[in-house]
Motif scaffolding. Sequence first.
Motif, PDB file in Angstrom:
ATOM      1  N   LEU A 188       0.827  -1.206   0.000  1.00 33.96           N
ATOM      2  CA  LEU A 188       0.000   0.000   0.000  1.00 33.96           C
ATOM      3  C   LEU A 188       0.862   1.257   0.000  1.00 33.96           C
ATOM      4  CD1 LEU A 188      -2.709   1.460   0.213  1.00 33.96           C
ATOM      5  CD2 LEU A 188      -2.588   1.163   2.709  1.00 33.96           C
ATOM      6  N   VAL A 189       1.895   1.271   0.813  1.00 26.55           N
ATOM      7  CA  VAL A 189       2.803   2.419   0.841  1.00 26.55           C
ATOM      8  C   VAL A 189       3.464   2.605  -0.519  1.00 26.55           C
ATOM      9  CG1 VAL A 189       4.972   3.286   1.814  1.00 26.55           C
ATOM     10  CG2 VAL A 189       3.217   2.331   3.326  1.00 26.55           C
ATOM     11  N   GLY A 190       3.881   1.498  -1.128  1.00 28.85           N
ATOM     12  CA  GLY A 190       4.483   1.589  -2.458  1.00 28.85           C
ATOM     13  C   GLY A 190       3.525   2.173  -3.473  1.00 28.85           C
ATOM     14  N   TRP A 191       2.266   1.725  -3.434  1.00 32.68           N
ATOM     15  CA  TRP A 191       1.291   2.245  -4.402  1.00 32.68           C
ATOM     16  C   TRP A 191       0.992   3.715  -4.153  1.00 32.68           C
ATOM     17  CZ3 TRP A 191      -3.769   4.150  -4.248  1.00 32.68           C
ATOM     18  CH2 TRP A 191      -4.383   4.285  -5.506  1.00 32.68           C
ATOM     19  N   LEU A 192       0.942   4.126  -2.889  1.00 33.42           N
ATOM     20  CA  LEU A 192       0.718   5.541  -2.588  1.00 33.42           C
ATOM     21  C   LEU A 192       1.865   6.396  -3.119  1.00 33.42           C
ATOM     22  CD1 LEU A 192      -0.756   5.344   1.027  1.00 33.42           C
ATOM     23  CD2 LEU A 192      -1.973   5.846  -1.111  1.00 33.42           C
ATOM     24  N   LEU A 193       3.063   5.860  -3.126  1.00 32.25           N
ATOM     25  CA  LEU A 193       4.186   6.571  -3.747  1.00 32.25           C
ATOM     26  C   LEU A 193       3.937   6.769  -5.241  1.00 32.25           C
ATOM     27  CD1 LEU A 193       7.291   4.900  -2.038  1.00 32.25           C
ATOM     28  CD2 LEU A 193       6.416   7.206  -1.670  1.00 32.25           C
ATOM     29  N   LEU A 194       3.315   5.769  -5.877  1.00 30.76           N
ATOM     30  CA  LEU A 194       2.967   5.910  -7.289  1.00 30.76           C
ATOM     31  C   LEU A 194       1.954   7.025  -7.504  1.00 30.76           C
ATOM     32  CD1 LEU A 194       2.606   2.336  -8.839  1.00 30.76           C
ATOM     33  CD2 LEU A 194       4.485   3.953  -9.075  1.00 30.76           C
ATOM     34  N   VAL A 195       1.005   7.151  -6.592  1.00 32.58           N
ATOM     35  CA  VAL A 195       0.009   8.219  -6.692  1.00 32.58           C
ATOM     36  C   VAL A 195       0.701   9.577  -6.640  1.00 32.58           C
ATOM     37  CG1 VAL A 195      -1.987   9.289  -5.605  1.00 32.58           C
ATOM     38  CG2 VAL A 195      -1.810   6.796  -5.675  1.00 32.58           C
ATOM     39  N   VAL A 196       1.598   9.737  -5.685  1.00 26.33           N
ATOM     40  CA  VAL A 196       2.335  10.993  -5.574  1.00 26.33           C
ATOM     41  C   VAL A 196       3.149  11.242  -6.841  1.00 26.33           C
ATOM     42  CG1 VAL A 196       4.103  12.235  -4.284  1.00 26.33           C
ATOM     43  CG2 VAL A 196       2.435  10.837  -3.067  1.00 26.33           C
ATOM     44  N   ALA A 197       3.824  10.189  -7.337  1.00 29.22           N
ATOM     45  CA  ALA A 197       4.656  10.331  -8.528  1.00 29.22           C
ATOM     46  C   ALA A 197       3.841  10.772  -9.730  1.00 29.22           C
ATOM     47  CB  ALA A 197       5.353   9.006  -8.827  1.00 29.22           C
ATOM     48  N   ALA A 198       2.645  10.206  -9.892  1.00 30.90           N
ATOM     49  CA  ALA A 198       1.810  10.541 -11.043  1.00 30.90           C
ATOM     50  C   ALA A 198       1.419  12.012 -11.030  1.00 30.90           C
ATOM     51  CB  ALA A 198       0.563   9.659 -11.062  1.00 30.90           C
ATOM     52  N   PHE A 199       1.041  12.531  -9.870  1.00 25.52           N
ATOM     53  CA  PHE A 199       0.631  13.931  -9.794  1.00 25.52           C
ATOM     54  C   PHE A 199       1.825  14.878  -9.914  1.00 25.52           C
ATOM     55  CE2 PHE A 199      -3.289  12.054  -8.388  1.00 25.52           C
ATOM     56  CZ  PHE A 199      -4.258  12.958  -8.815  1.00 25.52           C
ATOM     57  N   VAL A 200       2.967  14.463  -9.382  1.00 26.21           N
ATOM     58  CA  VAL A 200       4.166  15.289  -9.546  1.00 26.21           C
ATOM     59  C   VAL A 200       4.567  15.346 -11.016  1.00 26.21           C
ATOM     60  CG1 VAL A 200       6.638  15.433  -9.052  1.00 26.21           C
ATOM     61  CG2 VAL A 200       5.027  14.908  -7.215  1.00 26.21           C
ATOM     62  N   GLU A 201       4.532  14.189 -11.687  1.00 23.57           N
ATOM     63  CA  GLU A 201       4.917  14.154 -13.099  1.00 23.57           C
ATOM     64  C   GLU A 201       3.947  14.945 -13.968  1.00 23.57           C
ATOM     65  OE1 GLU A 201       6.293  10.907 -16.518  1.00 23.57           O
ATOM     66  OE2 GLU A 201       5.513  10.212 -14.582  1.00 23.57           O
ATOM     67  N   ALA A 202       2.686  14.943 -13.607  1.00 21.47           N
ATOM     68  CA  ALA A 202       1.679  15.634 -14.419  1.00 21.47           C
ATOM     69  C   ALA A 202       1.637  17.132 -14.151  1.00 21.47           C
ATOM     70  CB  ALA A 202       0.302  15.024 -14.168  1.00 21.47           C
ATOM     71  N   PHE A 203       1.850  17.538 -12.906  1.00 19.35           N
ATOM     72  CA  PHE A 203       1.671  18.947 -12.546  1.00 19.35           C
ATOM     73  C   PHE A 203       2.990  19.684 -12.293  1.00 19.35           C
ATOM     74  CE2 PHE A 203      -2.449  17.090 -11.639  1.00 19.35           C
ATOM     75  CZ  PHE A 203      -3.340  18.087 -12.011  1.00 19.35           C
ATOM     76  N   VAL A 204       3.919  19.037 -11.608  1.00 19.85           N
ATOM     77  CA  VAL A 204       5.137  19.732 -11.181  1.00 19.85           C
ATOM     78  C   VAL A 204       6.230  19.684 -12.248  1.00 19.85           C
ATOM     79  CG1 VAL A 204       6.956  19.826  -9.439  1.00 19.85           C
ATOM     80  CG2 VAL A 204       4.607  19.249  -8.772  1.00 19.85           C
ATOM     81  N   ALA A 211       9.581  26.428 -16.930  1.00 19.71           N
ATOM     82  CA  ALA A 211      10.153  27.599 -16.263  1.00 19.71           C
ATOM     83  C   ALA A 211      11.664  27.670 -16.428  1.00 19.71           C
ATOM     84  CB  ALA A 211       9.785  27.581 -14.782  1.00 19.71           C
ATOM     85  N   LEU A 212      12.324  26.535 -16.416  1.00 19.54           N
ATOM     86  CA  LEU A 212      13.779  26.519 -16.405  1.00 19.54           C
ATOM     87  C   LEU A 212      14.418  26.390 -17.788  1.00 19.54           C
ATOM     88  CD1 LEU A 212      14.339  24.192 -13.303  1.00 19.54           C
ATOM     89  CD2 LEU A 212      14.517  26.687 -13.388  1.00 19.54           C
ATOM     90  N   PHE A 213      13.684  25.779 -18.727  1.00 14.07           N
ATOM     91  CA  PHE A 213      14.330  25.450 -19.999  1.00 14.07           C
ATOM     92  C   PHE A 213      13.581  25.946 -21.233  1.00 14.07           C
ATOM     93  CE2 PHE A 213      15.421  22.147 -16.901  1.00 14.07           C
ATOM     94  CZ  PHE A 213      16.807  22.279 -16.891  1.00 14.07           C
ATOM     95  N   ALA A 214      12.605  26.824 -21.048  1.00 14.59           N
ATOM     96  CA  ALA A 214      11.816  27.291 -22.192  1.00 14.59           C
ATOM     97  C   ALA A 214      12.700  27.946 -23.247  1.00 14.59           C
ATOM     98  CB  ALA A 214      10.738  28.261 -21.722  1.00 14.59           C
TER      99      ALA A 214
END
Length: 224
Positions: A188-204, A211-214
Amino acid sequence: MDSGLERERKRREGGYPPHAALADAWSEHRRYVGFAAGLFAFGIVIGVVLMLAGYNLLEIIQELVGEPLFPDISGQSRLELAQFLLVNNTRAFLLSILGVVTLGLLTVWAMVFNGVIVGNIGAFITRDVGLDYILVGLLPHGIFELPALFIAAGVGFRLLYRFGQRIRGSRNAVFTKPYLYRTGILVLVGWLLLVVAAFVEAFVTPALLEALFAERLEGMSAAT
């Protein structure tokens, strides 16, 4: 500090809080998680070597299967992208665990293949855009996504080892309630890390790259 026998007695009596179960699960699986990370790192080395030899795996795979390795997701919203990434990473996560039914071969292949792809693509992007670009593009979500996938693979490898112990007669049962409980928490902890990763990859990650490389990317587009 409780001895192993005392901890086992507490588990049987029902005194097994989640944080203690997670600590025990990590202690039980960390060598296998490390092995999975080693396979991934080995794949990265192969991917870089292939790049230095002039092989672009994305182009090769596209020619073989007749379609891109990664589908076009440019028209999706950030939330849709996060959902897409989570679904795909969850499949890889589950396959890494279920690779036990292939005696671990599927899990080994998944770790090495993903490492090869990341190493090959990363090497080409580093050459064309710069190391700083690939670090910003991978690290923010990779620090969550990769440990999650390594955890899944580690669970698969550990489960295979427990099956081997049962066959040899050194273990009475592959599955016990404490094992299922603590391993379930780790998964469960591993899968929750995937949830965080997905939102970071999509939004952050896209925001950081823009911002840095345009200016650098615009300069490369103008040059071509």
